[in-house]
Design an enzyme around this catalytic site. Structure first.
Site, mmCIF file in Angstrom:
data_model
loop_
_atom_site.group_PDB
_atom_site.id
_atom_site.type_symbol
_atom_site.label_atom_id
_atom_site.label_comp_id
_atom_site.label_asym_id
_atom_site.label_seq_id
_atom_site.Cartn_x
_atom_site.Cartn_y
_atom_site.Cartn_z
ATOM 1 N N GLU A 1 -2.103 13.431 -9.201
ATOM 2 C CA GLU A 1 -2.045 11.960 -8.476
ATOM 3 C C GLU A 1 -3.812 11.635 -8.339
ATOM 4 O O GLU A 1 -4.487 11.222 -9.152
ATOM 5 C CB GLU A 1 -1.366 11.688 -7.400
ATOM 6 C CG GLU A 1 -1.112 10.300 -7.143
ATOM 7 C CD GLU A 1 -0.021 10.104 -6.140
ATOM 8 O OE1 GLU A 1 0.796 10.912 -6.167
ATOM 9 O OE2 GLU A 1 0.081 8.822 -5.621
ATOM 10 N N GLU B 1 0.343 15.503 4.214
ATOM 11 C CA GLU B 1 0.903 13.966 3.694
ATOM 12 C C GLU B 1 2.102 13.705 4.687
ATOM 13 O O GLU B 1 2.327 12.459 5.057
ATOM 14 C CB GLU B 1 1.408 14.088 2.454
ATOM 15 C CG GLU B 1 1.967 12.958 1.887
ATOM 16 C CD GLU B 1 2.071 12.823 0.461
ATOM 17 O OE1 GLU B 1 2.370 13.836 -0.153
ATOM 18 O OE2 GLU B 1 2.174 11.835 -0.083
HETATM 19 C C1 BGC Z 1 0.376 8.605 -2.337
HETATM 20 C C2 BGC Z 1 -0.122 7.895 -1.117
HETATM 21 C C3 BGC Z 1 -0.104 6.397 -1.146
HETATM 22 C C4 BGC Z 1 1.474 6.224 -1.448
HETATM 23 C C5 BGC Z 1 1.668 4.668 -1.627
HETATM 24 C C6 BGC Z 1 1.689 8.167 -2.779
HETATM 25 O O1 BGC Z 1 2.054 8.768 -3.849
HETATM 26 O O2 BGC Z 1 0.062 9.963 -2.299
HETATM 27 O O3 BGC Z 1 -0.875 8.481 -0.230
HETATM 28 O O4 BGC Z 1 -0.597 5.650 -0.237
HETATM 29 O O5 BGC Z 1 1.949 7.015 -2.672
HETATM 30 O O6 BGC Z 1 2.917 4.446 -1.679
#
Ligand code: BGC
Length: 897
Positions: A435, A703
């Protein structure tokens, strides 16, 4: 030095940056400056002189007729009311190519061979070189060398931008690289531009199909004349032994490969987007870490750096020819073994085939999010042969804050590492999995904290520039991710970053230029949302992330949390309209000011009609809704405070908030007379809470509140990073709410601050220094006994503060050191006893621990005797008097805050 921190666009002596109407800033230390003067020289001739006048040291924007590829020298003078003057040291800045035409051409190479290309050319200077500059952009990523020596100390150049709309070039001073006979070489890698990158497996070539290079080397002779060596079809290409180097997957190098025939470079035929001088904070290597060696139960050789980070490494190897060495990177061990399933499809490895020679390996165009490294293929590994190298955007670090609580200090360090790991040219969500993208929501949530911890102006300025580029292609819409990399959605909270980040920068720096530059972008965003909203609240109904990852979702596993997503969307729409209105007022755009205030009023009416009862009760019973009601002043504060405290109590005095509520909850509690509860949330050691992760050995921010379960097991692999900074945004409240220093938006840039420390026994003491754009503030407080606190604050030259003491008394402070010994009207601590209700006792972590030890079947009792004094329950259960006395004694011993 009397005048220090002389900066151009908030950078020290920038070379080759995009300087359109740059701002000049400085700090005057020893006199009260009535007037100041900026003088700029080009060579020995005066180029600009403001004369003594009222200049703003936080940001004086000058419209200068700068010339390309030119160095300017400048200094500032300041005069007090008696005419005494002081002067700064001389500083310089140097322009890049600006809008001058490039003589060089974009070139490329054939695509049959996949080994990474090295474009090169030999040259001989016509005469003795007085100075030399290299202007260059290579796509995806480049590393330039002259005569074998690496040019510059940056990584991942030219950086990550919206390549479809613009490219950026770096400028390097290469004067002392040049000799009589020279070779310039540029290694290219795929990077974000043409490598595997973006949301979704297997996506490549998001921005480009092939390598691109443009470079211009200017050799300047004594007489001012120049020889220019630019890329053109005379350049040649040799192939490296790097088989691939990818952001997510890492690098593969085979040193046994034979050299391949030299190829000819050829010009790029299609039109390339605008190429301009670079922005941003250069990505560089920073901390070096030595590692411990672990032999895992699975028989692996694993290194522990003791710090999760974004980084690369150096590894000395000397293996026989043909030997394959492999390194893999992960964030956490599971059952003591190497683990990396939460990286999803990112291979995150480094593979090397030895040619039999001794080498120091270092990857080129990738980086890893890691703490642990698994090593295979090394015969006799010695820990000294490996070094982990942290990589991040080079920003001056700023605020330093220490409390008497080591776990809170660890938390702050984890947040700093969360920031470092995710400030890799753009603000990313995470540095490890497939990501690593510029999620706008995460970026805005963290932006205030970043301003306390570092000086992120240049870093955010580049990001904002790219947001604007994306908006231009989308009628004002801000994509959720910037650069968008093909993700086309726009959502509330995420897109509002274009209003929130410039506003925060303005408040923290006091430099209006950021609002001047981004006002139109703010407006474009608000107008875009207005368009989607239409006459029937359409904005509530499009895709929204809501209170992302909150714990109160009615349906288990719903990532959007329990707060109505339409409500959040409306609240942020209004927030952006208000920021736009306030910015319009500051920029003297009276019509717009009225227009956006009235839009904000309308939105508020819509929110109140839909989401509040006639008596002002918010119909959404969540912590985040109550927090937003209070922080955005949406309705009756009294009811919202009551509701918030009720929801917190119902949740066992813990938070259930996600990406929207969490960055705001502690500050909102503090500002509404519930600072004790805010501290309780901060200090909570069990799930969900910040110290839960600290107790489990985290070295960064996770997270999810439960990224790891209590037994250290990873809770899921689909979306579970151990290095995501959003929840680290609590640090701005630690500064504002506990150290008690907040910028005053009416006097931005810390010219005037609001001081309101919150004294908490469990923190015991606090020491903080914040080098603000107006000078350094130093704060300390310490509890000396149950009611006494020693407090001191240093206010920098020319600044003022409003201080609220421990008993709520307010006083004015000006420049200098102020010391106070405060006697609190209330004791700073409290104790409980067996006479208290079981339901109240159980909410205190330390007391809960005692009760679980002393009282049998406590969980069962909790289900029906919460509302009774503990003594009553124990008496009914025929506990011995002695035993009850012991329990009471143990409870009374605990000092509570
Ligand atoms: C990310 C987040 C992001 C989110 C939004 C994720 O995959 O890691 O930090 O803001 O998606 O949905």
């Amino acid at each position: 030095m009397d005048i220090r921190e002389c900066r151009v666009d908030h950078m020290t002596e920038p070379v080759g940056y995009l300087l359109t109407a740059p701002t000049f800033s400085w700090i005057t230390e020893t006199i009260h400056a009535e007037k100041s003067r900026i003088c700029i020289y080009k060579g020995s001739s005066l180029f600009y002189d403001s004369g003594f006048c009222g200049l703003n040291p936080l940001g004086t924007r000058l419209k200068l007729d700068l010339e390309p590829r030119t160095q300017y020298m400048w200094f500032v003078e300041a005069a007090d009311e008696n005419g005494r003057t002081i002067r700064s040291a001389r500083n310089y800045f140097e322009t890049g190519m600006m809008d001058s035409a490039w003589q060089a051409k974009w070139i490329t190479c054939g695509q049959k061979e996949s080994r990474l290309p090295v474009f090169f050319r030999n040259f001989i200077p016509e005469r003795e070189v007085a100075s030399a500059r290299l202007y260059i952009c290579g796509l995806g990523l480049y590393e330039a060398r002259i005569n074998g020596r690496r040019v510059g100390d940056e990584s991942l150049t030219p950086g990550f931008v919206v390549y479809s709309s613009h490219e950026q070039a770096q400028t390097y001073d290469v004067t002392d690289f040049i000799s009589e006979k020279n070779q310039i070489e540029v290694l290219l890698g795929s990077g974000w531009y043409l490598g595997r990158f973006s949301f979704g497996t297997g996506i490549r070539n998001v921005y480009g199909k092939n390598y691109r290079l443009i470079a211009e080397l200017h050799l300047r002779f004594e007489d001012g004349s120049e020889q220019v060596i630019g890329t053109d079809d005379s350049w040649q290409v040799k192939r490296s032994r790097i088989l691939s180097s990818e952001i997510y997957d890492g690098e593969i190098v085979d040193d046994t490969l034979p050299a391949l025939p030299i190829e000819q470079a050829f010009p790029v035929t299609e039109e390339m987007p605008r190429l301009h001088d670079r922005l941003g904070a250069p990505v560089k290597l920073h901390e070096h870490f030595k590692c411990d060696v672990l032999h895992t139960p699975a028989g692996e050789l694993v290194l522990d750096t003791h710090q999760n980070m974004a980084g690369i490494f150096q590894l000395r190897v000397h293996e026989e020819r043909g030997k394959r060495i492999r390194l893999q990177f992960g964030e956490v061990l599971q059952d003591g073994n190497f683990y990396r399933d939460n990286l999803r499809t990112a291979r995150a490895e480094y593979v090397y085939i030895s040619d039999g020679n001794e080498r120091v390996l270092e990857p080129h165009f990738t980086y890893y999010g890691y703490r642990y490294v698994k090593i295979e293929g090394i015969t006799d590994f010695h820990p000294d042969d490996f070094e982990a190298l942290a990589i991040y955007s080079d920003m001056p670090m700023r605020g330093e804050l220490k409390t008497g609580n080591e776990k809170v200090n660890r938390l702050i360090s984890n947040v700093i590492w969360g920031m470092k790991s995710n400030f890799v040219d753009i603000p990313t969500d995470c540095p490890q999995r497939d990501e690593r993208m510029g999620w706008t929501g995460d970026a805005q949530a963290f932006s205030e904290t970043a301003c306390f911890l570092a000086d992120p102006w240049a870093f955010y300025k580049k990001y904002l520039y790219d947001i604007r580029m994306e908006q231009r292609q989308r009628g004002g819409a801000v994509p959720d991710v910037v650069p968008a990399c093909g993700l086309e959605r726009s959502s509330a909270v995420w897109g509002d970053s274009i209003c929130i980040i410039p506003w925060n920068l303005y408040v923290y720096y006091g430099d209006l230029s950021i609002l001047e530059d981004y006002y139109e972008s703010m407006k474009a965003w608000v107008e875009y949302v207005r368009g989607v909203d239409g006459d029937d609240h359409g904005w509530r109904r499009v895709h929204q992330y809501g209170d992302w990852l909150a714990l109160d979702a009615p349906v288990k596993g719903d990532l959007k949390g329990g707060t109505d997503v339409g409500f959040i969307a409306d609240v942020y729409y209004r927030k952006s309209a208000l920021i736009t209105a306030k910015s319009a007022a500051l920029l003297g755009k009276t019509e717009d000011e009225k227009k956006y205030y009235s839009l904000a009023d309308n939105i508020l009416k819509g929110i109140q009609d839909e989401y509040y009862s006639l008596t002002g009760r918010c119909c959404i019973p969540t912590q985040t809704a109550a927090v937003l009601t209070l922080s955005e002043g949406l309705n009756d504060a009294g009811r919202a405070k009551k509701a918030l405290s009720e929801y917190l109590e119902n949740a066992g005095r813990s938070l259930t908030t996600g990406f929207v509520g969490t960055p705001l909850i502690c500050e909102t509690l503090s500002e509404n007379g519930m600072a004790e509860m805010a501290c309780r949330l901060l200090l909570r050691e069990s799930y969900p809470g910040w110290l839960y992760a600290v107790n489990l050995g985290a070295t960064t921010i996770w997270e999810r509140w439960n990224s790891l379960e209590e037994d250290g097991r990873i809770s899921s692999t689909g979306m579970n990073s151990l290095n995501h900074y959003t929840y680290g945004s609590v640090v701005s409240w630690i500064w504002k709410g506990i150290a008690g220093i907040s910028p005053d938006p009416e006097h931005p840039g810390f010219q005037r601050v609001v001081l309101k420390p919150f004294i908490n026994r469990k923190l015991g003491r606090l020491e903080a220094a914040y080098p603000s754009p107006s000078g350094t503030y130093r704060i300390s407080w310490e509890i000396s006994d149950d009611t006494r606190v020693q407090y001191s604050v240093e206010i920098p030259a020319g600044c003022t503060a409003e201080l609220t003491d421990i008993n709520g008394n307010v006083c004015e402070l000006s420049t200098g050191v102020h010391r106070f010994s405060w006697k609190a009207e209330k004791r700073l601590t409290r104790r409980m006893s067996i006479e208290d209700l079981l339901g109240d006792l159980i909410l205190e972590d330390e007391l809960a621990a005692i009760l679980y030890e002393e009282v049998k079947d406590l969980d069962y009792l909790l289900s029906y005797t919460r509302e009774y004094p503990l003594r009553e329950t124990l008496t009914n259960l025929s506990y011995e008097a002695e035993h009850m006395k012991r329990i009471d004694g143990r409870i009374r011993e605990v000092l509570l805050v």
